[in-house]
Design a protein around this motif. Structure first.
Motif, short mmCIF file in Angstrom:
data_model
loop_
_atom_site.label_atom_id
_atom_site.label_comp_id
_atom_site.label_asym_id
_atom_site.label_seq_id
_atom_site.Cartn_x
_atom_site.Cartn_y
_atom_site.Cartn_z
N GLN A 1 1.22 4.61 7.51
CA GLN A 1 -0.05 4.43 8.20
C GLN A 1 0.08 4.06 9.68
O GLN A 1 -0.93 3.85 10.35
N SER B 1 -2.24 0.65 -4.08
CA SER B 1 -1.19 1.09 -3.16
C SER B 1 -0.69 2.49 -3.46
O SER B 1 -0.32 3.22 -2.57
N ARG C 1 0.82 -1.20 0.00
CA ARG C 1 0.00 0.00 0.00
C ARG C 1 0.85 1.24 0.00
O ARG C 1 1.77 1.33 0.72
N THR D 1 -5.19 -2.27 5.71
CA THR D 1 -4.19 -1.63 6.56
C THR D 1 -4.83 -1.00 7.79
O THR D 1 -4.31 -1.10 8.90
N THR E 1 0.83 -5.99 0.35
CA THR E 1 1.65 -5.81 1.54
C THR E 1 2.01 -7.16 2.15
O THR E 1 3.15 -7.41 2.52
N SER F 1 -3.44 -9.28 -0.23
CA SER F 1 -2.76 -7.99 -0.12
C SER F 1 -1.35 -8.04 -0.70
O SER F 1 -0.60 -8.98 -0.48
N ARG G 1 -3.04 -9.54 7.77
CA ARG G 1 -4.16 -9.14 6.93
C ARG G 1 -5.08 -10.32 6.67
O ARG G 1 -4.63 -11.44 6.41
N ALA H 1 2.56 -3.13 8.19
CA ALA H 1 1.69 -2.18 7.49
C ALA H 1 2.54 -1.16 6.75
O ALA H 1 3.73 -0.96 7.06
N ASP H 2 1.91 -0.51 5.78
CA ASP H 2 2.55 0.59 5.09
C ASP H 2 3.07 1.58 6.13
O ASP H 2 2.34 1.98 7.04
#
Length: 367
Positions: free
Chosen positions: A246, A54, A8, A225, A190, A188, A184, A242-243
């Protein structure tokens, strides 16, 4: 071979000083390179793209900047996902695409038709560090080796005072709190990048193939996320991935690379891309890479998501070719990459990545 897909959100900032031919000084906008030293060509018309969600926030920032410079131009982007973007691009439905994975060999066979007999352009344009946020009372400087991190998410290391975690954190008092890993629940990019890191950096502790769906049972699952961050922030002894843009104020683990522990940063994320090898047997304007997740190079952060921009060297008309060329020049420019970093927390691409992109962009022409 695992393909790089970077999630993301978030994934490469380039200062790309393209000196494109001007169409009259009175009508010239700011430079495509974004710094004002040279003028980009004035363009008009509409182009469409589709792909990775993303980079959606980055694309919105790019659109605002680009369309502000070129009032007669419109760029549409549908964040339908990487797979959908590749499908639309290869079917000739859009002029460019964003993908968290480079094209597979079987997809490459469709390029000639999609590109009107031209060549594929594929280069990293967006890099997003994937952070490992956690919530553990009294611990705000956590260090984890790849093997320890893999053991935690595999469910083999279950308490925060496990000897493996203690060994990574000398002098730190760790509680006996039970570890609550969060992953998740939805497919994803990610997750695929995170599991790719675990598989390559700690293969003995993580004997699972990289996968967009979480590959094992156990732990807490959360959608998106935002769901992961809510679960980590709302729990005790939690840890997730996570990104990086975020995670907010939550602390994040430093990851062992070689003999050092490195936290994420734009510079460290971009550096691992430069340390990675270009995929073999690709065309001259295809700069796909296999991210070197097991690097030991100092100052690199290997848990990243890379999003590629896909385009062609040939388009139906000169107007369309010029518009795509200017768009790609802008998103890979210093200004464009800074806007993506501000909007989405991405890592600017390096000078060498920028130069590779420039070679490809310069080849764009009408068929």
């Amino acid at each position: 071979m695992k393909r790089t897909i970077f999630g993301r959100t978030a994934v490469l900032a380039i200062a790309l000083p393209l000196a494109l031919s001007a169409c009259g000084a009175a009508n010239e906008g700011p430079a495509a390179g974004g710094s004002g030293e040279s003028a980009g060509e004035e363009v008009s018309g509409t182009i469409a793209g589709a792909g990775a969600s993303s980079q959606a926030a980055a694309v919105e920032a790019w659109k605002a900047g680009f369309e502000g410079m070129h009032p007669g131009a419109t760029v549409n982007y549908d964040p339908v996902g990487s797979g959908g973007g590749r499908e639309q691009f290869l079917a000739g439905g859009v002029q460019f695409a964003g993908s968290d994975a480079y094209l597979k060999k079987e997809e490459l066979s469709k390029v000639s038709t999609a590109c009107k007999g031209g060549e594929l352009i594929e280069f990293p344009a967006y890099i997003s560090p994937i952070a490992v946020p956690y919530k553990l009372d009294g611990v705000d400087n956590l260090q984890l080796s790849p093997e320890t991190l893999a053991g935690i998410f595999a469910g083999k290391i279950t308490a925060w005072n496990d000897p493996a975690i203690v060994a990574d954190n000398p002098g730190v008092t760790l509680p006996s709190t039970r570890i609550a890993p969060v992953h998740r629940s939805d497919k994803s990019g990610t997750t695929e990048n995170f599991t790719d890191y675990l598989a390559k950096a700690a293969p003995k502790a993580w004997p699972h193939e990289p996968e967009g769906n979480w590959p094992i049972s156990g732990g807490e699952a959360a959608k998106g996320t935002s769901g992961v961050m809510q679960a980590v922030n709302g729990g005790t002894g939690t840890i997730g991935y996570a990104d990086a843009s975020q995670i907010g104020d939550l602390p994040h683990a430093k990851i062992k690379v070689g003999q050092e522990y490195t936290g994420y940063s734009p510079e460290a994320a971009a550096k691992v891309v430069d340390a990675s090898e270009r995929v073999a047997d690709r065309s001259q304007y295809d700069f796909a890479i296999d991210v070197k997740r097991d690097t030991t190079e100092s100052g690199t952060y290997p848990i990243v998501l890379v999003t590629y921009t896909l385009a062609c060297t040939k388009y139906d008309s000169a107007e369309q070719a010029k518009l795509v060329k200017e768009w790609l020049s802008y998103i890979t420019s210093d200004e464009g990459q800074k806007k993506a970093q501000e909007a989405a927390g991405s890592a600017p691409i390096s000078e060498s990545a920028r130069e590779n992109a420039k070679k490809a962009i310069d080849a764009i022409a009408a068929s």
